[in-house]
Scaffold this motif. Structure first.
Motif, short mmCIF file in Angstrom:
data_model
loop_
_atom_site.label_atom_id
_atom_site.label_comp_id
_atom_site.label_asym_id
_atom_site.label_seq_id
_atom_site.Cartn_x
_atom_site.Cartn_y
_atom_site.Cartn_z
N GLY A 1 5.78 -8.15 2.53
CA GLY A 1 5.81 -6.37 3.37
C GLY A 1 7.01 -7.44 4.88
N GLY A 2 7.79 -6.07 5.56
CA GLY A 2 8.81 -6.44 6.04
C GLY A 2 10.22 -6.48 5.34
N SER B 1 5.78 9.58 8.79
CA SER B 1 5.49 8.05 8.79
C SER B 1 6.48 6.89 8.12
N ARG C 1 12.36 4.31 9.65
CA ARG C 1 12.55 3.23 8.62
C ARG C 1 13.37 2.94 7.75
N SER D 1 11.25 -2.76 6.54
CA SER D 1 10.70 -2.95 6.95
C SER D 1 9.25 -2.51 5.86
N LYS E 1 6.32 -1.96 3.92
CA LYS E 1 4.36 -2.04 5.11
C LYS E 1 3.56 -1.87 3.65
N PRO E 2 2.44 -2.82 3.71
CA PRO E 2 1.76 -2.03 2.20
C PRO E 2 1.56 -1.04 2.11
N ASP F 1 2.81 1.55 1.68
CA ASP F 1 4.23 2.00 1.56
C ASP F 1 3.67 1.95 -0.18
N SER G 1 1.56 -7.48 1.16
CA SER G 1 0.71 -8.46 2.80
C SER G 1 1.27 -9.68 3.04
#
Length: 127
Positions: free
Chosen positions: A13-14, A62, A66, A84, A86-87, A89, A127
């Motif tokens: 993540g990130g 959503s 990003r 960026s 995220k889980p 995604d 995550s």
């Protein structure tokens, strides 16, 4: 038109990831293209789209801010830069294409409007 997607993988993540989709075939020059994704147990959803000229882009709420979709017409390739991550995604990402259309501003998020699909590339965000 044949579409070949690549660039998926497992990231934290990130992190960032860039997907590519190369188009080939006689009609591959003036095509509008999009990215969709499908998470396990969920329906396929629109992510981003770009007109054949590359001048106009569209994004799902959503991913706005990003993700960035871009197109290299010399290479007949569309890219999806994902930052960026995220889980949420996590999904199989599909590129899709259709002929140019004056109605693309309205139809771009509708998967049935695309005639050509790539094989999908898996993106997993931990995550």
């Amino acid at each position: 038109v044949q579409l070949q997607a690549s660039g998926g993988g497992l990231v934290q993540g990130g992190s960032s990831l860039r997907l590519s989709c190369a188009a080939s075939g006689r009609a591959s020059s003036r095509i509008n293209m999009g990215w969709f994704r499908q998470a396990p147990g969920k329906e396929r959803e629109f992510v981003a789209a770009i007109t054949w000229s590359g001048q106009t882009t569209y994004y799902a709420d959503s991913v706005k801010g990003r993700f960035t979709i871009s197109k290299d017409n010399a290479k007949n390739t569309v890219y999806l830069q994902m930052n960026s991550l995220k889980p949420g995604d996590t999904a199989v990402y599909y590129c899709a294409a259709r002929g140019e259309s004056v109605y693309f501003f309205r139809t771009h998020p509708i998967s049935n409007e695309y005639a050509y699909w790539g094989q999908g590339t898996l993106v997993t965000v931990s995550s």
